[in-house]
Design a protein around this motif. Structure first.
Motif, PDB file in Angstrom:
ATOM      1  N   LYS A 157      -5.429   1.471  14.305  1.00 16.94           N
ATOM      2  CA  LYS A 157      -4.095   1.918  14.718  1.00 16.94           C
ATOM      3  C   LYS A 157      -3.947   2.015  16.248  1.00 16.94           C
ATOM      4  CE  LYS A 157      -4.349   6.928  14.718  1.00 16.94           C
ATOM      5  NZ  LYS A 157      -3.717   8.147  14.382  1.00 16.94           N
ATOM      6  N   TRP A 158      -5.072   2.060  16.961  1.00 14.12           N
ATOM      7  CA  TRP A 158      -4.990   2.123  18.424  1.00 14.12           C
ATOM      8  C   TRP A 158      -4.883   0.754  19.071  1.00 14.12           C
ATOM      9  CZ3 TRP A 158      -3.795   6.167  21.206  1.00 14.12           C
ATOM     10  CH2 TRP A 158      -3.960   7.426  20.627  1.00 14.12           C
ATOM     11  N   LEU A 207      -4.716  -8.620  20.411  1.00 17.25           N
ATOM     12  CA  LEU A 207      -4.918  -7.168  20.384  1.00 17.25           C
ATOM     13  C   LEU A 207      -3.578  -6.453  20.181  1.00 17.25           C
ATOM     14  CD1 LEU A 207      -7.119  -4.927  20.826  1.00 17.25           C
ATOM     15  CD2 LEU A 207      -6.291  -4.784  23.176  1.00 17.25           C
ATOM     16  N   ALA A 208      -2.532  -6.968  20.812  1.00 14.40           N
ATOM     17  CA  ALA A 208      -1.209  -6.333  20.724  1.00 14.40           C
ATOM     18  C   ALA A 208      -0.521  -6.622  19.384  1.00 14.40           C
ATOM     19  CB  ALA A 208      -0.333  -6.824  21.880  1.00 14.40           C
ATOM     20  N   GLY A 209      -1.128  -7.471  18.570  1.00  9.72           N
ATOM     21  CA  GLY A 209      -0.533  -7.796  17.273  1.00  9.72           C
ATOM     22  C   GLY A 209       0.708  -8.659  17.403  1.00  9.72           C
ATOM     23  N   TYR A 210       0.780  -9.475  18.456  1.00 10.90           N
ATOM     24  CA  TYR A 210       1.892 -10.419  18.577  1.00 10.90           C
ATOM     25  C   TYR A 210       1.757 -11.479  17.472  1.00 10.90           C
ATOM     26  CZ  TYR A 210       3.060  -8.445  23.181  1.00 10.90           C
ATOM     27  OH  TYR A 210       3.438  -7.611  24.202  1.00 10.90           O
ATOM     28  N   ILE A 211       2.883 -12.063  17.093  1.00 17.25           N
ATOM     29  CA  ILE A 211       2.918 -12.886  15.886  1.00 17.25           C
ATOM     30  C   ILE A 211       3.108 -14.359  16.243  1.00 17.25           C
ATOM     31  CG2 ILE A 211       4.239 -13.300  13.756  1.00 17.25           C
ATOM     32  CD1 ILE A 211       5.065 -10.228  14.080  1.00 17.25           C
ATOM     33  N   ARG A 212       2.192 -15.210  15.768  1.00 15.78           N
ATOM     34  CA  ARG A 212       2.301 -16.641  16.085  1.00 15.78           C
ATOM     35  C   ARG A 212       3.353 -17.290  15.200  1.00 15.78           C
ATOM     36  NH1 ARG A 212      -3.203 -18.716  16.537  1.00 15.78           N
ATOM     37  NH2 ARG A 212      -2.307 -20.779  16.255  1.00 15.78           N
ATOM     38  N   ASN A 213       3.921 -18.399  15.697  1.00 17.14           N
ATOM     39  CA  ASN A 213       5.108 -18.960  15.030  1.00 17.14           C
ATOM     40  C   ASN A 213       4.833 -20.235  14.237  1.00 17.14           C
ATOM     41  OD1 ASN A 213       4.786 -20.962  16.912  1.00 17.14           O
ATOM     42  ND2 ASN A 213       6.876 -20.873  17.737  1.00 17.14           N
TER      43      ASN A 213
END
Ligand code: NKO
Length: 267
Positions: free
Chosen positions: A50-51, A135-141
């Protein structure tokens, strides 16, 4: 490629100062991104789940905020982004800007710390941005189904989601074709879509701009908020409505003439 602005010594000095700001600007972005990649990789192994996202997003927001401040101090850019600040702390929603240039994502991310971002997969695989983005949980397209699933999950966990409705930088002025994925995600997650209107007076890093070509400086960027739309019910109808909204909201916007693209301003 090079252009000396004005004549005589002052013109030459100004051009030299611009080149210095340009290469320092690029070098600074490359260095901080690489540094964060080196740190983000081990952090992703040791931080509790969660961190990870929270830390990853906060560091990128603060990093970009400092980076844009540095560009302003160098005299390279002038930013007016304060309109975004009122979205901080608001409930989950999709942030949907028009997308003239590669600077757009940095500007939005720099003001919103609780933000996921739909990202071009090439950028997630990039050595400068990949580890930080993961790490930031960005989402690939690259997978539509996976992208929609992860985006809806992220919105349900309380985040904002940055999604450029065109899916790519504008290839037509004031906006290119809006894709259906934004309406699909908003409908599925039941969240509103906050449109964001970006204006700039430079074609720097617009579609087709060679990465290492120095623009004239300072470049001005201004962001203001557009209409906020309720979660859609009909994806097809809403997608057309959103595109037509952007067309009319941006009709008098300050946007650069893009090389070899259609400009509805002049039609
Ligand atoms: C400490 C600060 C540095 C840390 C960096 C780590 C992670 C950085 C993430 C950067 C996010 C960038 C943005 C994403 C959205 C995106 O993918 O935009 C680009 C595309 O629309 C352009 O598409 P195209 O016009 O087709 O090239």
């Amino acid at each position: 490629m090079s252009q000396v602005q004005g004549s005589g010594i002052p013109g030459i000095l100004r051009t030299l100062r611009e080149y210095l700001a340009f290469y320092c600007g690029l070098g600074l972005l490359a260095s901080v991104s690489l540094l964060w990649s080196v740190l983000a990789l081990p952090l992703s192994l040791v931080l509790p789940r969660k961190w990870k996202k929270r830390t990853g997003r906060l560091v990128i927001t603060m990093g970009f905020r400092i980076y844009l401040r540095a560009l302003s101090i160098m005299g390279a850019c002038r930013f007016d982004l304060k309109a975004l600040d009122i979205l901080q702390g608001e409930s989950p929603m999709i942030i949907a800007p028009n997308h003239p240039s590669l600077m757009d994502a940095l500007m939005v991310i720099s003001r919103l710390p609780n933000l996921a971002c739909i990202m071009k997969s090439e950028l997630v695989d990039n050595v400068f941005f990949g580890a930080g983005a993961r790490l930031a949980g960005y989402i690939r397209n690259d997978s539509l189904r996976g992208m929609i699933y992860l985006a809806v999950e992220d919105l349900r966990s309380g985040s904002h989601l940055l999604l450029f409705p065109e899916g790519t930088r504008s290839n037509r002025l004031p906006i290119g074709t809006v894709r259906g994925s934004i309406a699909l995600i908003a409908k599925e997650a039941g969240v509103p879509i906050q449109t964001v209107l970006i204006e700039t007076d430079s074609a720097f890093l617009t579609k087709g701009w060679p990465f290492f070509r120095k623009p004239s400086m300072p470049i001005h960027y201004r962001i203001h908020l557009g209409q906020r739309f309720d979660p859609p019910t009909d994806v097809r109808v809403f997608t057309a409505e959103l595109e037509s909204y952007f067309q009319s909201a941006l009709v008098d916007a300050k946007l650069p003439h893009l090389p070899a693209v259609t400009d509805v301003h002049s039609s």
